[in-house]
Write a protein that holds these residues in place. Structure first.
Motif, PDB file in Angstrom:
ATOM      1  N   VAL A  30     123.531  98.635  15.548  1.00 19.05           N
ATOM      2  CA  VAL A  30     122.739  99.342  16.553  1.00 19.05           C
ATOM      3  C   VAL A  30     121.312  98.811  16.499  1.00 19.05           C
ATOM      4  O   VAL A  30     120.756  98.618  15.408  1.00 19.05           O
ATOM      5  N   PHE A  31     120.738  98.560  17.691  1.00 20.43           N
ATOM      6  CA  PHE A  31     119.362  98.087  17.807  1.00 20.43           C
ATOM      7  C   PHE A  31     118.468  99.225  18.300  1.00 20.43           C
ATOM      8  O   PHE A  31     118.899 100.046  19.115  1.00 20.43           O
ATOM      9  N   GLY A  32     117.215  99.233  17.835  1.00 19.71           N
ATOM     10  CA  GLY A  32     116.285 100.251  18.305  1.00 19.71           C
ATOM     11  C   GLY A  32     114.851  99.805  18.169  1.00 19.71           C
ATOM     12  O   GLY A  32     114.523  98.966  17.313  1.00 19.71           O
ATOM     13  N   THR A  33     113.979 100.371  18.996  1.00 16.13           N
ATOM     14  CA  THR A  33     112.555 100.036  18.956  1.00 16.13           C
ATOM     15  C   THR A  33     111.680 101.228  18.591  1.00 16.13           C
ATOM     16  O   THR A  33     110.499 101.055  18.290  1.00 16.13           O
ATOM     17  N   THR A  34     112.239 102.436  18.644  1.00 16.68           N
ATOM     18  CA  THR A  34     111.478 103.646  18.327  1.00 16.68           C
ATOM     19  C   THR A  34     112.322 104.560  17.438  1.00 16.68           C
ATOM     20  O   THR A  34     113.538 104.388  17.346  1.00 16.68           O
ATOM     21  N   PRO A  35     111.686 105.544  16.796  1.00 17.13           N
ATOM     22  CA  PRO A  35     112.437 106.487  15.963  1.00 17.13           C
ATOM     23  C   PRO A  35     113.126 107.549  16.802  1.00 17.13           C
ATOM     24  O   PRO A  35     113.030 108.744  16.523  1.00 17.13           O
ATOM     25  N   GLY A  36     113.817 107.101  17.845  1.00 17.80           N
ATOM     26  CA  GLY A  36     114.462 108.024  18.766  1.00 17.80           C
ATOM     27  C   GLY A  36     115.970 108.005  18.653  1.00 17.80           C
ATOM     28  O   GLY A  36     116.539 107.903  17.566  1.00 17.80           O
ATOM     29  N   GLU A  37     116.618 108.049  19.814  1.00 17.94           N
ATOM     30  CA  GLU A  37     118.061 108.251  19.872  1.00 17.94           C
ATOM     31  C   GLU A  37     118.846 107.148  19.174  1.00 17.94           C
ATOM     32  O   GLU A  37     119.826 107.416  18.460  1.00 17.94           O
ATOM     33  N   SER A  38     118.468 105.899  19.352  1.00 17.67           N
ATOM     34  CA  SER A  38     119.221 104.796  18.760  1.00 17.67           C
ATOM     35  C   SER A  38     119.187 104.848  17.237  1.00 17.67           C
ATOM     36  O   SER A  38     120.219 104.679  16.574  1.00 17.67           O
ATOM     37  N   ALA A  39     117.996 105.051  16.662  1.00 20.34           N
ATOM     38  CA  ALA A  39     117.875 105.107  15.207  1.00 20.34           C
ATOM     39  C   ALA A  39     118.682 106.262  14.638  1.00 20.34           C
ATOM     40  O   ALA A  39     119.380 106.118  13.623  1.00 20.34           O
ATOM     41  N   ARG A  40     118.610 107.407  15.299  1.00 22.71           N
ATOM     42  CA  ARG A  40     119.354 108.574  14.809  1.00 22.71           C
ATOM     43  C   ARG A  40     120.858 108.369  14.949  1.00 22.71           C
ATOM     44  O   ARG A  40     121.633 108.733  14.063  1.00 22.71           O
ATOM     45  N   ALA A  41     121.286 107.779  16.069  1.00 15.42           N
ATOM     46  CA  ALA A  41     122.716 107.562  16.287  1.00 15.42           C
ATOM     47  C   ALA A  41     123.280 106.581  15.262  1.00 15.42           C
ATOM     48  O   ALA A  41     124.385 106.773  14.740  1.00 15.42           O
ATOM     49  N   ALA A  42     122.535 105.518  14.975  1.00 15.88           N
ATOM     50  CA  ALA A  42     122.986 104.544  13.981  1.00 15.88           C
ATOM     51  C   ALA A  42     123.132 105.195  12.616  1.00 15.88           C
ATOM     52  O   ALA A  42     124.119 104.975  11.901  1.00 15.88           O
ATOM     53  N   GLY A  43     122.139 105.989  12.235  1.00 15.41           N
ATOM     54  CA  GLY A  43     122.199 106.659  10.944  1.00 15.41           C
ATOM     55  C   GLY A  43     123.343 107.648  10.854  1.00 15.41           C
ATOM     56  O   GLY A  43     124.078 107.674   9.860  1.00 15.41           O
ATOM     57  N   ALA A  44     123.519 108.453  11.893  1.00 12.00           N
ATOM     58  CA  ALA A  44     124.572 109.465  11.883  1.00 12.00           C
ATOM     59  C   ALA A  44     125.957 108.833  11.805  1.00 12.00           C
ATOM     60  O   ALA A  44     126.876 109.401  11.210  1.00 12.00           O
ATOM     61  N   ALA A  45     126.122 107.643  12.416  1.00 12.98           N
ATOM     62  CA  ALA A  45     127.415 106.956  12.408  1.00 12.98           C
ATOM     63  C   ALA A  45     127.612 106.113  11.151  1.00 12.98           C
ATOM     64  O   ALA A  45     128.704 105.565  10.940  1.00 12.98           O
ATOM     65  N   GLY A  46     126.580 105.991  10.335  1.00 11.78           N
ATOM     66  CA  GLY A  46     126.691 105.188   9.131  1.00 11.78           C
ATOM     67  C   GLY A  46     126.832 103.711   9.407  1.00 11.78           C
ATOM     68  O   GLY A  46     127.569 102.992   8.724  1.00 11.78           O
ATOM     69  N   LEU A  47     126.084 103.226  10.410  1.00 18.81           N
ATOM     70  CA  LEU A  47     126.154 101.825  10.818  1.00 18.81           C
ATOM     71  C   LEU A  47     124.883 101.085  10.421  1.00 18.81           C
ATOM     72  O   LEU A  47     123.820 101.704  10.243  1.00 18.81           O
ATOM     73  N   PRO A  48     124.932  99.762  10.321  1.00 16.87           N
ATOM     74  CA  PRO A  48     123.702  98.987  10.087  1.00 16.87           C
ATOM     75  C   PRO A  48     122.800  99.036  11.312  1.00 16.87           C
ATOM     76  O   PRO A  48     123.275  99.145  12.443  1.00 16.87           O
ATOM     77  N   PHE A  49     121.499  98.930  11.076  1.00 15.61           N
ATOM     78  CA  PHE A  49     120.506  99.133  12.129  1.00 15.61           C
ATOM     79  C   PHE A  49     119.523  97.979  12.161  1.00 15.61           C
ATOM     80  O   PHE A  49     119.047  97.518  11.116  1.00 15.61           O
ATOM     81  N   ALA A  50     119.211  97.488  13.374  1.00 13.42           N
ATOM     82  CA  ALA A  50     118.226  96.422  13.563  1.00 13.42           C
ATOM     83  C   ALA A  50     117.003  97.001  14.257  1.00 13.42           C
ATOM     84  O   ALA A  50     117.102  97.502  15.382  1.00 13.42           O
ATOM     85  N   ALA A  51     115.857  96.946  13.594  1.00 13.04           N
ATOM     86  CA  ALA A  51     114.603  97.462  14.138  1.00 13.04           C
ATOM     87  C   ALA A  51     113.825  96.320  14.771  1.00 13.04           C
ATOM     88  O   ALA A  51     113.565  95.303  14.129  1.00 13.04           O
ATOM     89  N   SER A  52     113.437  96.494  16.036  1.00 11.37           N
ATOM     90  CA  SER A  52     112.842  95.408  16.813  1.00 11.37           C
ATOM     91  C   SER A  52     111.324  95.367  16.664  1.00 11.37           C
ATOM     92  O   SER A  52     110.586  95.824  17.544  1.00 11.37           O
ATOM     93  N   TYR A  53     110.868  94.789  15.566  1.00 12.46           N
ATOM     94  CA  TYR A  53     109.428  94.606  15.378  1.00 12.46           C
ATOM     95  C   TYR A  53     108.865  93.659  16.423  1.00 12.46           C
ATOM     96  O   TYR A  53     107.712  93.793  16.835  1.00 12.46           O
ATOM     97  N   HIS A  54     109.660  92.718  16.890  1.00  9.15           N
ATOM     98  CA  HIS A  54     109.143  91.720  17.829  1.00  9.15           C
ATOM     99  C   HIS A  54     108.983  92.273  19.242  1.00  9.15           C
ATOM    100  O   HIS A  54     108.322  91.659  20.067  1.00  9.15           O
ATOM    101  N   ILE A  55     109.586  93.438  19.539  1.00 12.10           N
ATOM    102  CA  ILE A  55     109.455  94.027  20.869  1.00 12.10           C
ATOM    103  C   ILE A  55     108.406  95.139  20.876  1.00 12.10           C
ATOM    104  O   ILE A  55     107.518  95.160  21.721  1.00 12.10           O
ATOM    105  N   LEU A  56     108.514  96.068  19.944  1.00 12.73           N
ATOM    106  CA  LEU A  56     107.545  97.164  19.846  1.00 12.73           C
ATOM    107  C   LEU A  56     107.148  97.308  18.382  1.00 12.73           C
ATOM    108  O   LEU A  56     107.715  98.120  17.647  1.00 12.73           O
ATOM    109  N   PRO A  57     106.203  96.504  17.931  1.00 13.36           N
ATOM    110  CA  PRO A  57     105.863  96.485  16.506  1.00 13.36           C
ATOM    111  C   PRO A  57     105.212  97.760  16.000  1.00 13.36           C
ATOM    112  O   PRO A  57     105.313  98.074  14.813  1.00 13.36           O
ATOM    113  N   THR A  58     104.571  98.500  16.865  1.00  9.51           N
ATOM    114  CA  THR A  58     103.770  99.652  16.456  1.00  9.51           C
ATOM    115  C   THR A  58     104.516 100.619  15.574  1.00  9.51           C
ATOM    116  O   THR A  58     103.998 101.116  14.565  1.00  9.51           O
ATOM    117  N   PHE A  59     105.753 100.925  15.945  1.00 10.21           N
ATOM    118  CA  PHE A  59     106.462 102.033  15.314  1.00 10.21           C
ATOM    119  C   PHE A  59     107.603 101.577  14.413  1.00 10.21           C
ATOM    120  O   PHE A  59     108.531 102.340  14.163  1.00 10.21           O
TER     121      PHE A  59
END
Length: 400
Positions: A232-261
């Protein structure tokens, strides 16, 4: 050398004066280079209605790259939901995995076209699609909020050498996004699908437990039992990050798209993580935009067109073919334009191998990343190949 695995995210950039076919052949060539250099994964992106990138069909491109390589993992970074129905995504990548078992990654993103059009509608009349359907305005747009919901509008930050700049925004023309909505048959006047439910459906198809009309599992071949990884890919601590965690899947955080968060995004995933059949502990990949050359001066010259490229995307024009460094240097910028790309320019890692490796090490330390994925665009394909070769030599070591 560095123990953190290093991977590639490629957008199939169309070379100046070249064609989409040239871009796709370059992608296959780069994948073969990445395999020789010891990169762990090679991922392709999904972009539509853009004259400067040809990565519009990640499922097809993943199959082509997998067929042209032998060992490297190949996947999507990412298939944008809900552009592709969950069933079709599972079937497409299950098909590729059937012929390349143990090498395929199904990376899933969330392309929230409703939010994009609402934000670009600004304070004026609600945007409308060419078909006449209105775009519902969100509270974020109505109040003029800039940061994602629930996230403070922070200023520039730096943590142990890693830049976390205030997010930059640039108001552009939403016409292309509006047309894309029509072409993808979005119902923008209705609530969008729940990302967590789409993700759950894909996992059910792959695990062979999606119920049919009689309550028995549907036969979803060749997705069922496919030997692939779901990310699962995500740029903010929103739905994607929570969904990846809840499903127990690996997560890719997009620093190159939205580095701030990026720190908040990774923290949200880890907080939401629950052990699963896929992972016992959280597993995080962080992305970075890099350009590597023999020395800092040459790298800066190769990276000069990046600002114009980012501006075109933020303005709604889509990715354009990369201009030459000379054309980039000659461009006259307004203050508004420079402010609109400031966050991306501040977080592009540009320089000699030693310079970039030092910055990437800091990014790993600050985020706690288990893997890194880099994306690189230059005017000439040969410079892009050289960038990946130099980085691999100094991060991974010499490979056959």
């Amino acid at each position: 050398m560095n123990a953190t695995p290093l991977s590639v995210l490629d957008l199939s950039p169309v070379p100046a004066g070249g064609t989409a076919a040239d871009a796709l052949r370059n992608t296959v060539d780069l994948a073969q280079v990445a395999e020789r250099c010891g990169y762990h994964r090679f991922w392709v992106a999904e972009h539509h209605l853009a004259s400067g990138v040809a990565s519009s069909a990640p499922g097809v491109l993943v199959a082509l790259v997998a067929a042209a390589t032998d060992r490297i993992r190949v996947g999507s970074g990412a298939v944008q939901m809900p552009n592709l129905p969950a069933l079709v995504a599972a079937e497409q990548f299950g098909t590729v995995a059937a012929l390349h078992p143990g090498r395929i990654d199904l990376g899933l993103g969330r392309f929230d076209l409703r939010k994009i059009l609402n934000k670009r509608a600004g304070g004026g009349p609600p945007a409308r699609l060419p078909s006449g359907r209105p775009v519902r305005r969100t509270r974020e747009t109505e109040t003029g909020g800039g940061a994602p919901p629930g996230i403070p509008d922070v200023g520039d930050r730096e943590v142990d050498g890693v830049s976390l700049p205030r997010p930059s925004f640039y108001a552009g023309d939403p016409a292309t996004y509006q047309l894309l909505g029509d072409l993808l048959n979005y119902r923008l006047d209705e609530p969008g699908p729940v990302y967590g439910e789409q993700l759950a459906d894909i996992l059910a198809f792959l695990e062979g437990r999606y119920p049919g009309p009689d309550g028995e599992p549907l036969p979803v071949l060749p997705a069922q039992g496919a030997d692939l990884e779901v990310w699962v890919f995500g740029t903010t601590p929103g739905e994607s990050a929570r969904a990846a965690g809840a499903a127990g899947l690996p997560f890719a955080a997009s620093y190159h798209i939205l580095p701030t968060f990026v720190l908040e995004t990774v923290a949200a995933y880890r907080e939401a993580f629950r052990p699963s059949r896929y992972l016992k502990e959280p597993h995080v990949m962080v992305s970075a935009d890099v350009v590597v050359a023999d020395d800092d001066t040459v790298a800066a010259e190769l990276a000069a067109p990046y600002g114009q490229w980012v501006l075109d995307i933020k303005a709604g024009r889509g990715a354009k073919p990369y201009v030459t460094p000379a054309e980039a240097r000659a461009r006259v910028w307004t203050e508004e334009e420079r402010a609109g790309v400031a966050d991306r320019l501040a977080t592009q890692f540009v320089g000699s191998p030693e310079t970039v490796v030092g910055k990437l090490r800091a990014l790993v330390e600050v985020t706690g990343a288990d893997e890194l994925v880099v994306t690189t665009i230059t005017t000439e394909h040969a410079d892009r190949v050289r960038s990946h070769e130099l980085l691999a030599k100094h991060w991974i070591g010499e490979k056959a």
